[in-house]
Motif scaffolding. Structure first.
Motif, PDB file in Angstrom:
ATOM      1  N   SER A  20     -50.594  42.577  -6.077  1.00 43.98           N
ATOM      2  CA  SER A  20     -51.080  43.611  -5.158  1.00 43.98           C
ATOM      3  C   SER A  20     -50.788  44.979  -5.750  1.00 43.98           C
ATOM      4  N   SER A  21     -51.557  45.934  -5.297  1.00 45.84           N
ATOM      5  CA  SER A  21     -51.414  47.281  -5.828  1.00 45.84           C
ATOM      6  C   SER A  21     -51.754  48.278  -4.735  1.00 45.84           C
ATOM      7  N   GLN A  22     -50.883  49.259  -4.568  1.00 47.56           N
ATOM      8  CA  GLN A  22     -51.197  50.324  -3.617  1.00 47.56           C
ATOM      9  C   GLN A  22     -50.509  51.611  -4.035  1.00 47.56           C
ATOM     10  N   ALA A  23     -50.979  52.716  -3.493  1.00 52.19           N
ATOM     11  CA  ALA A  23     -50.521  54.028  -3.959  1.00 52.19           C
ATOM     12  C   ALA A  23     -49.057  54.298  -3.649  1.00 52.19           C
ATOM     13  N   THR A  24     -48.502  53.599  -2.692  1.00 51.25           N
ATOM     14  CA  THR A  24     -47.112  53.878  -2.304  1.00 51.25           C
ATOM     15  C   THR A  24     -46.118  52.980  -3.044  1.00 51.25           C
ATOM     16  N   MET A  25     -46.614  52.208  -3.995  1.00 47.94           N
ATOM     17  CA  MET A  25     -45.707  51.294  -4.701  1.00 47.94           C
ATOM     18  C   MET A  25     -44.803  52.059  -5.668  1.00 47.94           C
ATOM     19  N   ALA A  26     -43.806  51.349  -6.196  1.00 44.69           N
ATOM     20  CA  ALA A  26     -42.942  51.851  -7.279  1.00 44.69           C
ATOM     21  C   ALA A  26     -42.178  53.117  -6.916  1.00 44.69           C
TER      22      ALA A  26
END
Lengths: 268, 335
Positions: free
Chosen positions: B238-244
């Motif tokens: 999964s990938s989203q802008a709020t990750m990491a």
């Protein structure tokens, strides 16, 4: 005329004639002559603001002179930059030594011109070879052995050892013609000072002419063949160290004998 | 100088072991508190979870050694991840191409940091702090709140497959650490990174193009953010802008714990790997103990302070030891 004849006989590595430099309205150097013979140590002395640093910066290519000419091994040269002067064999060791404290001695000696081997199209540093060559250089040319500090970062070294590393970097290239040392003893204790003065004599014995700038006349007298004195941007005298005295040099520095040497200018 | 007390000898021993000592302590504590810690499954799991921090810490070792710091890496990872996800999902790019472009995109982001720092002569801290905000902003704009998931199996393969018992991200991280070690000690890039961070004036005097090397350091960091983005996206599917978020804190902490000086000029790639493992074990242990997520943040923060403090103490002990060595040398030369 006799003077000109004499000059031709002498084996000058470096000659500067009529060097003049202005900073804005301030005349830092006024028609200064300077010479360095093969195999000699030349002391350059003068009070603060006498123009020592300016002269040295011109001779090492940091600044261009406004007027005057520089001859390197009798050939007129224009020093375009510090790098250019280096490529002509004019090396310098600065007061702050310019070492990277966290690197070992050999890495400092070879900084900027590392020995490397190609592998798979990339260059890999040959640290072992640099270590061997640097330690040999220090041992053979400077009589300095680092002992247990061979691989240690430079901040573990004593002041004299650091000095030798800085000199090592300046002299390891074969084409060195002149070494300029700016206040080499300024930050050192008596023990280390003695070592550094010894280093300078060792360099001279290896045929490398050295210009030493120093405040301490004791040190200048201990190592130099001749002494050039600057005062307020003018060259007020060149003396053979053996035939001069500290009193005489001090007199030249503070201007007590000014009338005998140059016509009084009365300029501030 | 040889009248060293036993207490001093122990001090020196601990100082010499450095991050290795902390790692041993952390492992012992973890093993004592959680019996399950020492199972192969759990140890591999720790390596797996630490692998992204190892990748980032290798790059950060170069940046910090060079006298810089990169606060924008978490945002870089997020931005690269959503852009790469866009390539794969929305544009239907082949996975391989998307991954290669992701790494180059990361290098581009790093180059932006490097050029702004050197070109505008601004402090690394400020530029990358601004980049942290800007890159995160771009990630949010790009994804517009979307969460990408259900990636092609060829992409998920990276995150979930094991070779010879080890997860691919772990293998990648360990190989990368080995390469990083060699680059640090055996290449001009490594040597000049130390020189620029250790004494900029000396580096300039020796003809080293200091600005260029600074840019290289950030480009390397950016490329590794690209690699980390691939690994984490593939692992989570999964990938989203709020990750990491918070990656920069963890990575910097790992690097400093590992013995790299915050002031530049000296670093330790292996130490950074150890630092990343220490943080990985602490996180793992707290999860196994069932510590609440919010409290985990608190404990992690406090442990970071503790570990960095320990490292500073260690540097002081080492400096004292080296001062003694200098005195010894002076003595030797007198006799």
């Amino acid at each position: 005329m006799n003077d000109a004849k004499k000059r031709q006989d002498e084996d000058f590595v470096l000659e500067a004639r009529g060097i003049t430099k202005n900073f804005g309205g301030l005349r830092a150097l006024d028609n200064v002559d300077f010479s360095l013979r093969r195999g000699e140590v030349m002391g350059l002395v003068g009070d603060n603001g006498a123009g020592k640093s300016t002269l040295i910066k011109i001779l090492t290519g940091v600044y261009p002179a406004d007027a005057g000419e520089i001859l390197l091994e009798r050939q007129p040269v224009t020093l375009r930059s510090r790098q250019h002067a280096k490529s002509l064999g004019i090396e310098a060791v600065y007061q702050d030594l310019a070492l990277v404290d966290t690197l070992e001695a050999s890495a400092n000696v070879f900084l900027g011109s590392e020995i490397s081997n190609p592998l798979l199209g990339m260059q890999f540093l040959d640290n072992a070879k640099m270590r061997t060559e640097a330690l040999n250089l220090l041992k053979n040319k400077l009589n300095i052995q680092l002992g247990s500090n061979r691989k240690a970062p430079v901040f573990n070294l004593s002041g004299g050892q650091k000095q030798s590393v800085a000199i090592g970097r300046a002299i390891y290239r074969e084409h060195i013609k002149i070494l300029v040392m700016d206040e080499p003893t300024a930050a050192l204790g008596p023990e280390e000072t003695e070592k550094t003065l010894h280093l300078i004599r060792t360099l001279r014995d290896h045929g490398i002419p050295v210009i030493v700038i120093a405040h301490n006349l004791e040190h200048v007298f201990a190592v130099s063949e001749r002494i050039t004195v600057l005062r307020r941007g003018r060259m007020v005298g060149v003396r053979s160290t053996a035939e001069s005295s500290k009193t005489e040099i001090l007199g030249l520095i503070i201007g007590a004998e000014e009338k005998e040497v140059v016509p009084s200018s009365g300029k501030a | 100088m040889n009248d060293t007390t036993p207490a001093k000898s122990v001090q020196k021993l601990i100082a010499r072991l450095g991050p290795g000592f902390v790692l041993i302590v952390v492992i012992l504590v973890a093993a004592f508190m959680v019996p399950r810690f020492f199972t192969t499954l759990n140890l591999i799991n720790v390596l797996y979870q630490s692998s992204i921090y190892i990748v980032l810490a290798v790059g950060m070792t170069f940046v910090i050694t060079g006298g810089g710091i990169d606060l924008s890496i978490g945002s870089q990872v997020a931005l690269i991840s959503v852009v790469m996800s866009g390539f794969i999902h929305a544009w239907g790019w082949p996975v391989g191409l998307a991954m290669v472009v992701a790494i180059f995109f990361g290098m581009g982001l790093g180059a932006v940091n490097g050029f702004v720092i050197t070109g505008l002569r601004m402090p690394d801290f400020i530029v990358t702090l601004a980049a942290m905000e800007t890159f995160r902003g771009f990630a949010l704009v790009h994804s517009a709140g979307k969460i990408w998931f259900d990636f092609p199996s060829s992409f998920r393969y990276i995150g979930i497959t094991r070779w010879a018992g080890l997860p691919i991200p772990t293998i990648v991280a360990l190989i990368l650490a080995a390469i990083g070690y060699y680059i640090y000690h055996k290449t001009h890039f490594g040597r000049y990174t130390i020189a620029v961070g250790g004494n900029r004036t000396a580096a300039i005097y020796c003809g080293i193009p200091v600005s260029r090397y600074k840019v290289f350091q950030y480009v390397l960091m950016g490329g590794l953010c690209g690699l980390a983005a691939i690994l984490i996206t593939s692992r989570l599917d999964s990938s989203q802008a709020t990750m990491a978020q918070g990656y920069e804190i963890h990575t910097i902490a790992a690097v400093i714990m590992g013995g790299t000086s915050l002031f530049g000029g000296s670093g330790n790639v292996v130490g950074s790997v150890v630092g990343a493992l220490i943080l990985g074990i602490i996180a793992n242990t707290m999860v196994l103990l069932g510590v609440d997520y919010f409290w985990r943040l608190v404990v992690t923060g406090l442990l970071i302070v503790l570990a960095v403090g320990l490292n500073q103490w260690r540097e002081n002990v080492m400096r004292e030891a080296s001062l003694e060595a200098v005195k010894e040398t002076a003595k030797e030369s007198t006799s």
